[in-house]
Design a protein around this motif. Structure first.
Motif, PDB file in Angstrom:
ATOM      1  N   UNK B 188       0.864  -1.168   0.000  1.00  0.00           N
ATOM      2  CA  UNK B 188       0.000   0.000   0.000  1.00  0.00           C
ATOM      3  C   UNK B 188       0.899   1.215   0.000  1.00  0.00           C
ATOM      4  N   UNK B 189       0.474   2.228  -0.692  1.00  0.00           N
ATOM      5  CA  UNK B 189       1.324   3.402  -0.683  1.00  0.00           C
ATOM      6  C   UNK B 189       0.537   4.668  -0.833  1.00  0.00           C
ATOM      7  N   UNK B 190       1.172   5.740  -0.425  1.00  0.00           N
ATOM      8  CA  UNK B 190       0.528   7.053  -0.480  1.00  0.00           C
ATOM      9  C   UNK B 190       1.497   8.043  -1.100  1.00  0.00           C
ATOM     10  N   UNK B 191       0.893   9.071  -1.670  1.00  0.00           N
ATOM     11  CA  UNK B 191       1.695  10.176  -2.187  1.00  0.00           C
ATOM     12  C   UNK B 191       1.484  11.336  -1.238  1.00  0.00           C
ATOM     13  N   UNK B 225       8.054  -8.471   4.927  1.00  0.00           N
ATOM     14  CA  UNK B 225       7.779  -7.317   4.080  1.00  0.00           C
ATOM     15  C   UNK B 225       8.749  -6.188   4.319  1.00  0.00           C
ATOM     16  N   UNK B 226       8.581  -5.114   3.579  1.00  0.00           N
ATOM     17  CA  UNK B 226       9.459  -3.958   3.711  1.00  0.00           C
ATOM     18  C   UNK B 226       8.649  -2.668   3.548  1.00  0.00           C
ATOM     19  N   UNK B 227       9.268  -1.616   4.015  1.00  0.00           N
ATOM     20  CA  UNK B 227       8.672  -0.292   3.826  1.00  0.00           C
ATOM     21  C   UNK B 227       9.605   0.525   2.955  1.00  0.00           C
ATOM     22  N   UNK B 228       9.074   1.571   2.358  1.00  0.00           N
ATOM     23  CA  UNK B 228       9.943   2.381   1.504  1.00  0.00           C
ATOM     24  C   UNK B 228       9.464   3.822   1.454  1.00  0.00           C
ATOM     25  N   UNK B 234       7.956  16.994  -6.249  1.00  0.00           N
ATOM     26  CA  UNK B 234       7.213  17.771  -5.266  1.00  0.00           C
ATOM     27  C   UNK B 234       6.337  16.872  -4.419  1.00  0.00           C
ATOM     28  N   UNK B 235       6.763  15.664  -4.260  1.00  0.00           N
ATOM     29  CA  UNK B 235       5.987  14.744  -3.438  1.00  0.00           C
ATOM     30  C   UNK B 235       6.892  13.644  -2.938  1.00  0.00           C
ATOM     31  N   UNK B 236       6.346  12.902  -1.993  1.00  0.00           N
ATOM     32  CA  UNK B 236       7.071  11.765  -1.436  1.00  0.00           C
ATOM     33  C   UNK B 236       6.171  10.555  -1.553  1.00  0.00           C
ATOM     34  N   UNK B 237       6.721   9.458  -2.058  1.00  0.00           N
ATOM     35  CA  UNK B 237       5.965   8.219  -2.089  1.00  0.00           C
ATOM     36  C   UNK B 237       6.372   7.429  -0.865  1.00  0.00           C
ATOM     37  N   UNK B 238       5.394   7.009  -0.106  1.00  0.00           N
ATOM     38  CA  UNK B 238       5.717   6.215   1.071  1.00  0.00           C
ATOM     39  C   UNK B 238       4.805   5.000   1.082  1.00  0.00           C
ATOM     40  N   UNK B 239       5.374   3.852   1.385  1.00  0.00           N
ATOM     41  CA  UNK B 239       4.539   2.661   1.340  1.00  0.00           C
ATOM     42  C   UNK B 239       5.145   1.526   2.115  1.00  0.00           C
ATOM     43  N   UNK B 240       4.371   0.472   2.212  1.00  0.00           N
ATOM     44  CA  UNK B 240       4.823  -0.715   2.927  1.00  0.00           C
ATOM     45  C   UNK B 240       4.105  -1.920   2.339  1.00  0.00           C
ATOM     46  N   UNK B 241       4.801  -3.034   2.292  1.00  0.00           N
ATOM     47  CA  UNK B 241       4.157  -4.205   1.708  1.00  0.00           C
ATOM     48  C   UNK B 241       4.527  -5.469   2.446  1.00  0.00           C
ATOM     49  N   UNK B 242       3.618  -6.409   2.501  1.00  0.00           N
ATOM     50  CA  UNK B 242       3.870  -7.691   3.151  1.00  0.00           C
ATOM     51  C   UNK B 242       3.245  -8.808   2.340  1.00  0.00           C
TER      52      UNK B 242
END
Ligand SMILES: Cc1cc2nc3c(=O)[nH]c(=O)nc-3n(C[C@H](O)[C@H](O)[C@H](O)COP(=O)(O)OP(=O)(O)OC[C@H]3O[C@@H](n4cnc5c(N)ncnc54)[C@H](O)[C@@H]3O)c2cc1C
Ligand SMILES: Cc1cc2nc3c(=O)[nH]c(=O)nc-3n(C[C@H](O)[C@H](O)[C@H](O)COP(=O)(O)OP(=O)(O)OC[C@H]3O[C@@H](n4cnc5c(N)ncnc54)[C@H](O)[C@@H]3O)c2cc1C
Ligand SMILES: Nc1ncnc2c1ncn2[C@@H]1O[C@H](COP(=O)(O)O)[C@@H](O)[C@H]1O
Lengths: 366, 435, 284
Positions: B188-191, B225-228, B234-242
């Motif tokens: 799952x990730x968000x901007x 899983x890992x996060x990233x 002009x944005x940051x992608x942040x997410x984590x997956x398992x």
């Protein structure tokens, strides 16, 4: 026409001329006008809201406030004129003619442009209703002047021009628009965006009766029938004093009944955010927001609504906004007066219960 | 008009499908590409790393107009417990080269750009159309597709399945097994939007430089899983997956996991003041080499995520997708030129060519890792990160205790919680899997 | 019959962001869509054509990328697509837009036959003025029928059309003459899916592209920024209210919380309490 004959295209940003250079023949244009919307004998309340605002603009400009009333029934026109005076008009331009029995674009455009050309107002305001929008576009195009639709704020700037502010880009931004070099400066405003002024009883003014030369045989479009909305379930959201609304946070159509129950106990109307209309939980006439209804209740309770800008612009006129949302960072808390971080699905029934208890107790006490 | 037969139909317009369609169209084949999304990229999760090399082999001058966000000059690898992170950072001025090696991109824009190149190359691209089934002849050879728009089937000499990890066409037609829950991760990730200036100040960047953070540890609550976190313009992608099967056994939702990750004291300040505008979830195949299905058959080829081509350890996917797509396209072109039919035997050339590339070599190298991590998830995603953090704290806290005692304390903490034997075993297995 | 539908490509405003620092729209990466209101007009036009025969032409004025929207309209089954694009049209307000579109419609009439009906959507979601339709009608001197909920009857031989129009407080049934300009109300129909044949044809169809010269604009001062009497002087983000919400909390369950909420409301708005009591008096 060859490419080289063209004038250089204007710079990409900014309008061609943002300076006021009003042509000589427009300098005689004076006074602020409001088109009073009359359908079936009654003036639409948006017209009174506009008169209230028009009064302020006219005072700032030091000019008269005019109201245009047109129709086929003299007595209802006189009644509308009397109301217009009470709401601030100095002068009423009254047009009475059998062809004006029902609103029709063709006739109304002719009458309105004729009036403008004859009496030359500098500002012309209309309601952003179906009627007002239908008429405003035709009139502006006929007169080749600027029209700012769906304004949320009207102002006179230092140079005496109308500064009309309206939402743009789906409500994410506001912009202020001027019509500097053309007349009249036209604007439409949605119902309930402006506050309803207090009428001054028995205030009167001048009536200018304007004769028009119209013949039904020349008019193409005929009104075959008018089917009034008798459906009593039609929401009266814009005029309700108390509105309870729900959003996607309610999670299901069944839970939406919690909103209706609270509205019932409070004698208010219920509505919702746009996704609920799209999901079919509520009908389109109950959508609140930019593309739905603008409301101005004394009390607005929003349950499970995030408070997106498109929703916000429709409710900001409420005297008191109470928001129930489980997310403490929900944008609705940016503009609500009272915030409750809670599960709406449990709080709504509790509120319904508590309200009815209190009202009952108070009733017994009094 | 529908009666025409295309040289090839490509199902999907992700990196693999675009690479395949582009390669074939550029070589003069009559290509139809079908994408179910509103446009290429519309269904794709935003924010990713683009590995330049794979794309360069397809569109050498892509840097001229591709929508690239930032080139990566710094990589941070973090192991995290609930309150700390221990990091290994690598930053090099060498990455500020003329043709940078890695970029952050926004997939929606990138895929759209790639798709415009596919159209320019001459392929017919049909969006908002879902391929529902493959059409086979009596000999079970794939000869075309049917779509959700109904009507007659559309015929082609070969169908390239580039439908992504959970593409159903291949599965439904019995070409591939259903992906198993323990060989696919849910990410799952968000901007998060932030001004350019803030991003640059916060991450110590200038111009178009970018940073990538990859994290593992207690952030996945014991799941594999890992996060990233990637910096875009002009944005940051942040997410984590398992791994999906881990989610199934746990009561943590992916969303809650991401919320917790974002609120981790090491991540939170990096996102402070940002505005979140997008939330998306997507599957990543993580089964590695062992999960690769049958890749070719009579009249069909599988490329990209649909073929499980993802290197989970290095978080590479789109480059494998583009490479497999390109090679599939080249193989089909080669057969087309030879006027050979797209039989299973002929298409086996694709597998042969792939075997000589990094795609198969890397996946082979890491074939043991997915299972290893998964089988020891309590250790890799809980115990070890905690131990490392404790050790660091013991080491760095100045409290009048001599260093020799500190070393002993660290060693003791490692031993008391996990048997020496167990730890050596894990290390041994990890090295073996890595080799 | 020949029907022209004016559609506009708009940014999907659900996905628009305002730059947090500069207060400008960040267009980058914002997907574009056909103005949702225009789809009701297009579907109505397609239905009329399917019923009465003839052709549907879609027309848009916009940047070259607006051809994507036209192509999509072809996927739905429109017969012809015309893109009006020229830097001279940039910055048009509703008056200049209706001028350009009306001029293009004259050219369409000359090339492909005079339209019987020109459709527009009720309004756009970016401009949101609902003025372009009436503007076109006036310029072409077509009969203007706005907010049409249903087309009851079209008599091509007699050149008449009967529509139901949404008015304040009810529905007007209007009898008018063709050619007419109709702005279609939302939620009046549902856009079709478009067959695979249409979709394939659309994917490789040619979009007719005209610039100002092509449509015979002789007076460029009527176009774009120059032809726009309205002047946008300021664009700004809606201001945040100075104080945020005061939060109400209560220990011990929903009932106590509900009570605290009511007390807070009544404390802040005694008038509401008075009104409610008055209402209650009539109820209980
Ligand atoms: C051109 C355009 C015009 C639009 N016009 C309008 C319009 O007129 N009116 C309108 O409303 N929208 C409009 N929108 C849509 C708008 O952008 C938002 O998408 C919409 O308002 C969101 O609706 P919502 O708040 O119900 O749903 P969401 O944004 O999904 O919010 C749901 C909220 O409920 C909360 N929640 C969840 N569970 C619970 C619970 N158990 N208890 C309490 N809270 C809970 C969540 O925290 C969240 O804040 C328009 C959009 C566009 C693009
Ligand atoms: C959160 C996340 C982060 C990632 N980060 C990176 C990264 O940083 N770097 C990297 O290299 N890789 C990364 N990956 C992996 C990478 O995204 C994939 O490996 C790559 O997208 C695979 O490309 P593809 O073309 O095979 O599949 P996809 O990109 O999934 O494309 C498949 C396409 O097919 C379409 N489709 C599916 N079924 C049908 C049908 N029946 N009919 C028509 N169309 C259909 C879909 O709509 C889709 O557009 C990441 C993945 C995730 C989920
Ligand atoms: N640039 C344009 N090109 C084609 N049609 C347009 C354009 N702008 C507006 N329209 C049409 O006019 C209608 C009303 O637009 P508006 O006045 O911007 O709300 C839209 O629904 C469209 O049908």
């Amino acid at each position: 026409m060859s490419e080289s004959a063209k004038p250089a295209p204007p710079a990409a940003s900014g309008r061609a001329s943002t300076k006021k250079e009003l042509p000589e023949h427009f300098k005689a244009y004076k006074h602020v006008w409001v088109a009073v919307e009359i359908e079936h004998g009654h003036a639409h309340s948006v017209s009174f809201e506009l008169l209230g605002e028009g009064r302020k603009l006219a005072d700032r400009r030091g000019v008269e406030l005019g109201a245009v009333v047109m129709g086929d029934d003299r007595s209802s026109l006189d009644a509308a004129a009397a109301q217009a005076f009470e709401y601030g008009a100095d002068v009423v331009y009254l047009v009475c003619h059998p062809t004006l029995a029902h609103y029709r674009n063709e006739v109304a455009t002719r009458v309105m442009t004729d009036l403008v050309n004859t009496y030359q107002p500098e500002i012309l305001l209309l309601g952003a209703t179906n009627l007002g929008r239908d008429l405003a576009g035709s009139v502006a195009t006929t007169l080749l002047t600027g029209l700012t639709a769906d304004c949320t704020e009207l102002e006179i700037d230092e140079e005496g021009s109308l500064a009309a502010t309206r939402p743009t880009f789906g409500g994410s931004l506001l912009c202020t628009i001027f019509t500097l070099n053309f007349r009249p400066q036209m604007a439409t405003v949605r119902p309930r965006v402006l506050a309803m002024p207090e009428p001054i009883a028995a205030r009167t003014g001048r009536i200018v009766e304007h004769a028009v030369n119209l013949d039904e045989n020349d008019i193409v479009t005929k009104v075959l029938q008018f089917i009034a909305d008798r459906d009593s379930d039609k929401a009266q959201l814009p005029y309700a004093d108390i509105v309870v609304a729900g959003g996607l946070g309610l999670r299901s159509a069944e839970n939406f009944s919690l909103v209706r129950e609270l509205a019932d106990v409070l004698g208010g109307e219920y509505g919702g955010s746009r996704p609920l209309v799209q999901k079919g939980w509520i009908t389109a006439d109950r959508q609140i927001g930019q593309t739905g209804k603008t409301i101005r209740p004394r009390l607005y309770i929003a349950a499970g609504i995030s408070g997106a800008i498109q929703h916000r612009v429709g409710v900001e006129g409420a005297d008191m906004i109470v928001a129930i949302n489980s997310d403490p960072n929900a944008p609705i808390f940016e503009f609500a007066h009272l915030g409750i971080v809670a599960d709406a699905i449990t709080l709504l029934p509790a509120l319904t219960e508590a309200f009815s208890k209190r009202l009952r107790v108070n009733r017994l006490a009094s | 008009m529908v009666n025409q037969t295309f040289d090839a139909i490509v199902v999907g317009a992700g990196p693999s499908g675009n690479a395949a369609a582009y390669t074939m169209a550029k070589n003069g084949l009559n290509v139809l590409q079908i994408e179910r999304g509103e446009y290429a990229g519309s269904k794709n999760v935003q924010g990713a790393i683009l590995y330049a090399d794979a794309l360069e082999k397809i569109i050498p001058d892509f840097r001229e107009d591709a929508p690239l966000e930032r080139h990566v000059i710094e990589q941070r690898m973090w192991t995290m417990d609930d309150r700390s992170h221990t990091g290994m950072h690598y930053r090099s001025e060498d990455f500020n080269e003329e043709k940078p090696n890695r970029y952050t991109i926004l997939r929606a824009q990138f895929d759209k750009w790639f798709s415009s190149k596919v159209k320019e190359a001459g392929a017919t691209v049909l969006c908002e159309t879902t391929v529902t089934e493959l059409v086979k002849d009596l000999e079970d050879k794939v000869i075309g597709v049917r779509t959700d728009r109904g009507g007659a089937p559309i015929m082609a000499n070969v169908v390239i399945l580039a439908e992504g990890v959970n593409g159903l066409v291949g599965e439904r037609s019995g070409l591939r097994p259903v992906v198993s829950a323990d060989s696919v991760a849910l990410a799952v990730k968000e901007m998060h939007f932030l001004s350019r200036e803030t991003i640059e100040a916060r991450f110590n960047l200038s111009g178009n430089e970018g940073v990538v953070i990859e994290a593992m540890g207690t952030i996945t609550k014991g799941m594999t899983g890992t996060g990233f976190l990637y910096t875009n313009e002009e944005s940051i992608s942040v997410g984590i997956g398992c791994i999906v099967s881990d989610f199934a056994q746990s009561d943590v939702t992916p969303y809650a996991l991401l919320e917790a990750f974002k609120n981790h004291p090491s991540i939170k300040p990096l996102l402070a003041g940002s505005e979140c505008k997008e939330y998306a979830a997507h599957l990543i195949p993580e089964g590695g080499y062992k999960a690769i299905p049958q890749l070719v058959g009579d009249g069909w080829i599988v490329v990209g995520d649909a073929g499980q081509f993802v290197n989970a350890v290095h978080r590479e996917g789109s480059n494998l997708a583009m490479t497999t797509g390109r090679i599939a396209g080249e193989t089909v072109t080669w057969l087309h030129r030879l006027r050979e039919e797209a039989s299973k035997a002929n298409l086996a050339e694709y597998e042969k060519r792939l075997a000589t590339t990094f795609v198969i070599k890397d996946l082979k190298k890491y074939r043991g890792i997915p299972a290893l991590l998964h089988n020891n998830k309590q250790n890799f995603f809980g115990l070890y990160p905690r131990l490392i953090s404790q050790a660091m704290q013991t080491w760095f806290r100045v409290d009048g205790i001599d260093k020799v005692s500190k070393e002993k304390e660290i060693f003791r903490s490692f031993r008391s919680t996990r048997t020496l034997f167990g730890m050596i075993g894990d290390a041994f297995r990890l090295v073996r899997a890595w080799r | 019959m020949h029907i022209v539908v004016c559609i506009k490509q708009v940014p999907d405003s659900a996905q628009i962001r305002v730059h947090p620092v500069h207060n400008t729209i960040m267009r980058q990466g914002v997907p574009t869509i056909i103005n949702p209101y225009d789809l009701f007009a297009l579907e109505e036009a397609l239905r009329l054509r399917d019923r009465l025969g003839g052709e549907v032409t879609v027309l848009t004025m916009g940047p070259p990328t607006a051809s994507e929207s036209l192509r999509k309209a072809l996927t739905f089954g429109a017969d012809r697509a015309v893109l009006l694009t020229d830097r001279y049209f940039a910055g048009s307000d509703t008056l200049a837009t209706s001028y350009a579109l009306a001029t293009a419609l004259e050219k369409i009439a000359a090339e492909f036959g005079a339209p019987d009906i020109v459709f527009t959507g009720k309004q756009t979601i970016d401009g949101d003025t609902a003025q372009v339709g009436p503007g076109i009608a006036k310029r072409l001197n077509y009969n203007q029928l706005t907010y049409v909920a249903r087309i009851a009857e079209t008599d091509l031989a007699a050149g008449t059309i009967t529509v139901e129009r949404r008015a304040e407080g009810g529905t007007q049934v209007l009898l008018s003459r063709l050619p007419a300009l109709i702005t279609m109300l939302e939620a009046t129909n549902e856009m079709r899916r478009g067959s695979i044949e249409n979709a394939l044809a659309a994917a490789s169809a040619k979009v007719i592209t005209w610039n100002a010269t092509d449509i015979g604009v002789t007076d460029l001062t009527k176009c774009g920024l120059r032809g726009s009497p309205t002047i946008v002087k300021k664009v700004f983000a809606p201001g945040a209210r100075s104080e945020k919400a005061s939060f109400i909390e209560a220990e011990g369950g929903s009932d106590l919380l509900a009570d605290a909420v009511i007390s807070a409301i009544f404390a802040r708005a005694p008038a509401v309490e008075a009104d409610l009591l008055e209402f209650a008096a009539t109820q209980y």
